[in-house]
Design an enzyme around this catalytic site. Structure first.
Site, PDB file in Angstrom:
ATOM      1  CE  LYS A 127      -3.555  -0.611  -0.389  1.00 49.70           C
ATOM      2  NZ  LYS A 127      -4.257  -1.037  -1.641  1.00 49.70           N
ATOM      3  CB  THR A 130       4.905  -1.615  -4.895  1.00 47.58           C
ATOM      4  OG1 THR A 130       3.674  -2.307  -4.613  1.00 47.58           O
ATOM      5  CG2 THR A 130       5.630  -1.326  -3.591  1.00 47.58           C
TER       6      THR A 130
END
Length: 370
Positions: A127, A130
């Protein structure tokens, strides 16, 4: 005599023009067959998409946690990265198939291409951004990346490096192979395992305000399990003590300095790049420029590749051509966060403050989260 002339007229000799057309037709037919073969082969190397959808639902949570440093205590977020990324994996499979189709001709003509172990890995964090970073980097012609998360160093290590190599896309000389699996950053065994593969591996970590990250983590879980307890109740060990529950992965992941110290036992700071998740939204071209420099690549992905989507709240990708349509990440990205009790938010900020200070000190960069 007439009979001989008739026979001669029936013997048709193809002209050079016809021969050229036949040759081109044969080449095109061969390429189409090759493309279908490659697509079938690619799908067979995708890491356990069908298997995961059945077996993990039947109890793989315990197996996943064995390789994790997060522990199993009261962790309602186990496997939520899998649940969320599974949709991404299917979406990325289609994207990979399209990229494969676009590159079939060059692959067919360039026999020097081969599957290589990754020289760079996006190791975290969940989160943090990425997926967005990987999609931005995949626009670069010198980067070949796996769309789905291999989870090799934390869950599939016993399958061996050759199994891992087979998941990688083919790359030519001068191209860089990479993958991303956000759980690597917080898994104890991973630093030594990557070091064993190659001590020269370049590592990228996308970090974000740990409080915002924890809320985003919880939001993802709640979208799959609407009946889970409130964020406030999960944050503390019990309602009366007021102590933060560091066994909850949503909290523990954000203790970035603690995890970084483990990585620095194997890799020098110069081999790690920390990307700001906030700047990846506000200035994606600037952050991606830093990543391209870190990877030793020319700056190909620039401002002209981004289009901000106000509805989603983050940038979408577009081709530099004026008539190109922007491509945004999947519907699982950009969820609206729930309203959290401000007092709980402040307690979390106070909790993370020493970890943030230590992280700023180690990285030499103030991310401005306090």
């Amino acid at each position: 005599m007439e009979y001989s002339l008739i026979l001669h007229s029936l013997h048709v000799v193809p002209s050079p023009h016809v021969k050229n057309k036949l040759f081109v037709f044969c080449i095109m037919l061969s390429l189409w067959v090759y493309m279908i073969y490659c697509c079938v082969g690619y799908c067979s190397t995708m890491p356990n998409l069908a298997y995961g959808s059945v077996n993990r639902a039947e109890g793989d949570a315990d197996g996943d946690n064995r390789g994790s440093s997060l522990g199993a205590s009261r962790d309602l977020l186990n496997n939520e990265s899998d649940l969320d990324s599974r949709g991404d994996e299917w979406e990325e499979t289609r994207a990979d198939a399209k990229a494969l189709g676009d590159n079939v001709m060059s692959s067919f003509l360039n026999e020097s291409e081969s599957k290589k172990l990754p020289q760079a890995i996006i190791i975290g964090v969940k989160k943090g951004g990425t997926r967005a970073l990987l999609e931005f980097l995949r626009l670069h012609p010198d980067i070949r990346a796996v769309g789905a998360e291999p989870h090799f160093f934390d869950r599939n290590y016993d399958k061996g490096l050759e199994w891992y190599r087979e998941l990688m896309p083919k790359s030519a000389e001068g191209q860089l192979t990479m993958e991303k699996t956000p759980s690597y950053y917080v898994t104890k065994e991973v630093p030594s395992r990557i070091y064993t593969m190659s001590k020269d591996t370049k590592l990228i970590v996308v970090v974000r305000d740990p409080v915002t990250r924890a809320i985003s983590d919880y939001t993802q879980t709640r979208s799959k399990k609407p009946d889970i307890p409130s964020f406030e109740s999960l944050t503390f060990k019990n309602a009366s003590s007021g102590l933060i529950d560091t066994a909850w992965s949503a909290v523990q992941i954000g203790m970035y300095a603690k995890h970084l110290e483990r990585w620095l036992q194997y890799f020098p700071m110069g081999q790690l790049l920390f990307v700001s998740g906030e700047r990846l939204i506000s200035d994606p071209a600037g952050e991606v420029a830093r990543v391209q420099d870190f990877l030793g690549l020319r700056r190909v992905v620039t401002e002209e590749h981004f289009h901000f989507n106000p509805a989603k709240g983050f940038p979408c990708l577009k081709r530099p051509e004026a008539n190109s349509k922007p491509h945004c990440l999947g519907k699982t990205k950009g969820r609206t966060h729930p309203n959290i009790d401000p007092e709980v938010v402040q307690r979390l900020r106070d909790f993370y403050k020493p970890f943030n200070s230590r992280f700023y000190q180690l990285t030499g960069h103030d991310f401005g989260w306090d």
